[in-house]
Scaffold this active site. Sequence first.
Site, PDB file in Angstrom:
ATOM      1  N   ASN A   6       0.860  -1.194   0.000  1.00  0.00           N
ATOM      2  CA  ASN A   6       0.000   0.000   0.000  1.00  0.00           C
ATOM      3  C   ASN A   6       0.893   1.240   0.000  1.00  0.00           C
ATOM      4  O   ASN A   6       2.114   1.142   0.049  1.00  0.00           O
ATOM      5  CB  ASN A   6      -0.952  -0.024   1.205  1.00  0.00           C
ATOM      6  CG  ASN A   6      -0.207  -0.070   2.515  1.00  0.00           C
ATOM      7  OD1 ASN A   6       0.512   0.864   2.856  1.00  0.00           O
ATOM      8  ND2 ASN A   6      -0.337  -1.174   3.238  1.00  0.00           N
ATOM      9  N   ASP A  37      -4.858  -6.025   5.301  1.00  0.00           N
ATOM     10  CA  ASP A  37      -5.901  -6.798   5.973  1.00  0.00           C
ATOM     11  C   ASP A  37      -5.912  -8.256   5.521  1.00  0.00           C
ATOM     12  O   ASP A  37      -6.335  -9.135   6.249  1.00  0.00           O
ATOM     13  CB  ASP A  37      -7.273  -6.167   5.701  1.00  0.00           C
ATOM     14  CG  ASP A  37      -7.411  -4.828   6.411  1.00  0.00           C
ATOM     15  OD1 ASP A  37      -6.946  -4.742   7.563  1.00  0.00           O
ATOM     16  OD2 ASP A  37      -7.957  -3.874   5.818  1.00  0.00           O
ATOM     17  N   LYS A  57       8.033 -18.536  -9.023  1.00  0.00           N
ATOM     18  CA  LYS A  57       7.417 -17.426  -9.759  1.00  0.00           C
ATOM     19  C   LYS A  57       6.251 -17.940 -10.614  1.00  0.00           C
ATOM     20  O   LYS A  57       6.403 -18.942 -11.326  1.00  0.00           O
ATOM     21  CB  LYS A  57       8.483 -16.769 -10.650  1.00  0.00           C
ATOM     22  CG  LYS A  57       7.973 -15.555 -11.349  1.00  0.00           C
ATOM     23  CD  LYS A  57       9.045 -14.935 -12.222  1.00  0.00           C
ATOM     24  CE  LYS A  57       8.395 -13.884 -13.106  1.00  0.00           C
ATOM     25  NZ  LYS A  57       9.185 -13.560 -14.260  1.00  0.00           N
ATOM     26  N   ASP A  84      -5.249  -9.277  13.185  1.00  0.00           N
ATOM     27  CA  ASP A  84      -5.336  -7.852  13.506  1.00  0.00           C
ATOM     28  C   ASP A  84      -4.418  -7.617  14.705  1.00  0.00           C
ATOM     29  O   ASP A  84      -4.715  -8.020  15.834  1.00  0.00           O
ATOM     30  CB  ASP A  84      -6.780  -7.456  13.834  1.00  0.00           C
ATOM     31  CG  ASP A  84      -6.917  -5.945  13.950  1.00  0.00           C
ATOM     32  OD1 ASP A  84      -6.060  -5.319  14.622  1.00  0.00           O
ATOM     33  OD2 ASP A  84      -7.860  -5.398  13.371  1.00  0.00           O
ATOM     34  N   ILE A  85      -3.289  -6.982  14.437  1.00  0.00           N
ATOM     35  CA  ILE A  85      -2.244  -6.865  15.465  1.00  0.00           C
ATOM     36  C   ILE A  85      -2.720  -5.974  16.606  1.00  0.00           C
ATOM     37  O   ILE A  85      -2.580  -6.315  17.781  1.00  0.00           O
ATOM     38  CB  ILE A  85      -0.941  -6.308  14.843  1.00  0.00           C
ATOM     39  CG1 ILE A  85      -0.594  -7.110  13.590  1.00  0.00           C
ATOM     40  CG2 ILE A  85       0.200  -6.355  15.841  1.00  0.00           C
ATOM     41  CD1 ILE A  85       0.479  -6.492  12.729  1.00  0.00           C
ATOM     42  N   PHE A 110      -4.412   3.798  14.867  1.00  0.00           N
ATOM     43  CA  PHE A 110      -4.716   4.826  13.870  1.00  0.00           C
ATOM     44  C   PHE A 110      -5.925   4.353  13.079  1.00  0.00           C
ATOM     45  O   PHE A 110      -6.136   3.149  12.933  1.00  0.00           O
ATOM     46  CB  PHE A 110      -3.524   5.020  12.908  1.00  0.00           C
ATOM     47  CG  PHE A 110      -2.552   6.045  13.405  1.00  0.00           C
ATOM     48  CD1 PHE A 110      -1.657   5.724  14.416  1.00  0.00           C
ATOM     49  CD2 PHE A 110      -2.538   7.328  12.889  1.00  0.00           C
ATOM     50  CE1 PHE A 110      -0.771   6.680  14.897  1.00  0.00           C
ATOM     51  CE2 PHE A 110      -1.661   8.280  13.352  1.00  0.00           C
ATOM     52  CZ  PHE A 110      -0.775   7.955  14.357  1.00  0.00           C
ATOM     53  N   LYS A 138     -14.311   1.979  15.252  1.00  0.00           N
ATOM     54  CA  LYS A 138     -13.081   1.165  15.148  1.00  0.00           C
ATOM     55  C   LYS A 138     -12.389   1.055  16.502  1.00  0.00           C
ATOM     56  O   LYS A 138     -11.878   0.008  16.875  1.00  0.00           O
ATOM     57  CB  LYS A 138     -12.152   1.807  14.115  1.00  0.00           C
ATOM     58  CG  LYS A 138     -11.050   0.905  13.632  1.00  0.00           C
ATOM     59  CD  LYS A 138     -10.274   1.521  12.482  1.00  0.00           C
ATOM     60  CE  LYS A 138     -10.966   1.284  11.145  1.00  0.00           C
ATOM     61  NZ  LYS A 138     -10.202   1.850  10.013  1.00  0.00           N
TER      62      LYS A 138
HETATM   63  N1  CTP Z   1      -4.037  -2.757  12.228  1.00  0.00           N
HETATM   64  C1  CTP Z   1      -3.332  -3.812  12.749  1.00  0.00           C
HETATM   65  N2  CTP Z   1      -3.400  -5.028  12.146  1.00  0.00           N
HETATM   66  C2  CTP Z   1      -4.138  -5.211  11.035  1.00  0.00           C
HETATM   67  C3  CTP Z   1      -4.868  -4.118  10.488  1.00  0.00           C
HETATM   68  C4  CTP Z   1      -4.791  -2.912  11.123  1.00  0.00           C
HETATM   69  O1  CTP Z   1      -2.637  -3.646  13.751  1.00  0.00           O
HETATM   70  N3  CTP Z   1      -4.181  -6.409  10.458  1.00  0.00           N
HETATM   71  C5  CTP Z   1      -3.986  -1.472  12.946  1.00  0.00           C
HETATM   72  C6  CTP Z   1      -3.379  -0.334  12.171  1.00  0.00           C
HETATM   73  O2  CTP Z   1      -1.988  -0.239  12.454  1.00  0.00           O
HETATM   74  C7  CTP Z   1      -4.135   0.867  12.716  1.00  0.00           C
HETATM   75  C8  CTP Z   1      -5.507   0.294  13.015  1.00  0.00           C
HETATM   76  O3  CTP Z   1      -5.337  -1.096  13.134  1.00  0.00           O
HETATM   77  O4  CTP Z   1      -3.613   1.322  13.932  1.00  0.00           O
HETATM   78  C9  CTP Z   1      -6.561   0.581  12.018  1.00  0.00           C
HETATM   79  O5  CTP Z   1      -6.132   0.296  10.716  1.00  0.00           O
HETATM   80  P1  CTP Z   1      -7.087   0.527   9.481  1.00  0.00           P
HETATM   81  O6  CTP Z   1      -6.392   0.078   8.257  1.00  0.00           O
HETATM   82  O7  CTP Z   1      -7.635   1.919   9.513  1.00  0.00           O
HETATM   83  O8  CTP Z   1      -8.278  -0.405   9.882  1.00  0.00           O
HETATM   84  P2  CTP Z   1      -8.779  -1.753   9.326  1.00  0.00           P
HETATM   85  O9  CTP Z   1      -8.562  -2.786  10.360  1.00  0.00           O
HETATM   86  O10 CTP Z   1      -8.202  -2.016   8.007  1.00  0.00           O
HETATM   87  O11 CTP Z   1     -10.336  -1.471   9.243  1.00  0.00           O
HETATM   88  P3  CTP Z   1     -11.229  -1.055   7.976  1.00  0.00           P
HETATM   89  O12 CTP Z   1     -10.912  -2.032   6.909  1.00  0.00           O
HETATM   90  O13 CTP Z   1     -12.605  -1.156   8.539  1.00  0.00           O
HETATM   91  O14 CTP Z   1     -10.875   0.365   7.651  1.00  0.00           O
END
Ligand code: CTP
Length: 406
Positions: free
Chosen positions: A211, A279, A289, A307-308, A326, A340
């Site tokens: 990303n 995600d 490859k 989700d960490i 964040f 969230k």
């Molecule tokens: N985060 C994380 N581990 C993941 C995804 C997100 O630790 N697998 C943490 C990010 O570092 C950030 C927060 O979760 O602090 C929110 O990330 P964001 O991308 O905004 O949220 P998502 O979990 O992707 O939710 P959504 O798809 O609903 O926006």
Amino acid sequence: MKPPHILLVISGGIAAYKSLELIRRLRTMGYDVTPVMTKAAEEFVTPLSVSALAGRKVYQDLFDLTSEAEMGHIELSRSADLLVVAPASADLMAKMATGLANDLASTLLLATDTPVMIAPAMNVRMWTHPATQRNIKALKNDGIEFIGPAHGDMACGEHGPGRMTEPEEIASAIEQKLTALGAEKMLAGRHILVTSGPTHEPIDPVRYIANRSSGAQGSAIANALIAQGAEVTFITGPAEAPAPIGARIVEIQSAQEMHDAVHAALPVDAAIFAAAVADWRVKDAASEKIKKQAGESPSLTFTENPDILASVSALDEQRPPLVIGFAAETENVIENATAKRLRKGCDWIIANDVSPDTGIMGGHKNTVTVITDDGAVSWEKMSKKAVAARLAQDIAQHLQGCDDRD
Ligand code: CTP
């Protein structure tokens, strides 16, 4: 108390005459100034005037035996509270960027572990030349702070960036820096974890899904925490922004690796999740490859990443006293971020609008809203560095509050 001590390096350039005024101002402000001149600087101002204004000997030669006997060059650079190079010529900047040490000034700058600020001065074309731009990047990466240059008319008749900042402004930047260095460090003794950057999710050994996160906000936060005396563990994906100086850096690629590194770094006093974690990852990434097959397009199957942030928030014993997430949103920012925060179980969430037209992702500025148990507070638009500094202060206050309650 001893007055702050500044080691002022004067390199060659027409702006060197302004360093006389700078010395005068710094002395009036109560600072001790030890001047060092390069050979080229002596073509523009005389060592006698410099030493008369500084009220001290001017150091000029690396092999000046008398001064080596008085004070070795390492000692000379370390005894100062701050090293300032004004004017900083393109030549001296190039030496600093490559680590050359063939005269007293460059040797002092290489031998020091004291903070360094430089006020560049050179012709516009020299400043914009790719070589100088490369050096600037390298110097910033090394933690050197820049004062200017200013835009304006040059002694050579051209117009643009490259003019040395006026002595008054340089003196005030020095004052601010010395205040910050001397101020009580609010996060001394705290261990804080910061995740940053994007993650790379492999498709096969040569391709990945990523990303646009540059890691700028995460690095700025880590730098601000370190400046306040925190010990920082910085767990980062492949980011563009320079890594913070003075952090324990753990480099990872994928979300799963980041998850494992985060849990291995616990316990901490606070954890800040600034990384843009993917995600999903590709289910069963290919070990070879993937070859192009005529007329066929491959299809990828995804599986969810851990989700960490949520996993750390849900911990029992090892849960950090302060967990900050964040929320990167493109619509209904506050509403989505509020939900969230509750969903992920963190204490604070810092919401920002990352729609492409805001320029936040990859840009230098940020507009954030901090959501806590007490509601949402929007901060005015400011640099990512300023967001970081304010956050570091808020974190310090919060942790102090936790201590006071214990
Ligand atoms: N985060 C994380 N581990 C993941 C995804 C997100 O630790 N697998 C943490 C990010 O570092 C950030 C927060 O979760 O602090 C929110 O990330 P964001 O991308 O905004 O949220 P998502 O979990 O992707 O939710 P959504 O798809 O609903 O926006």
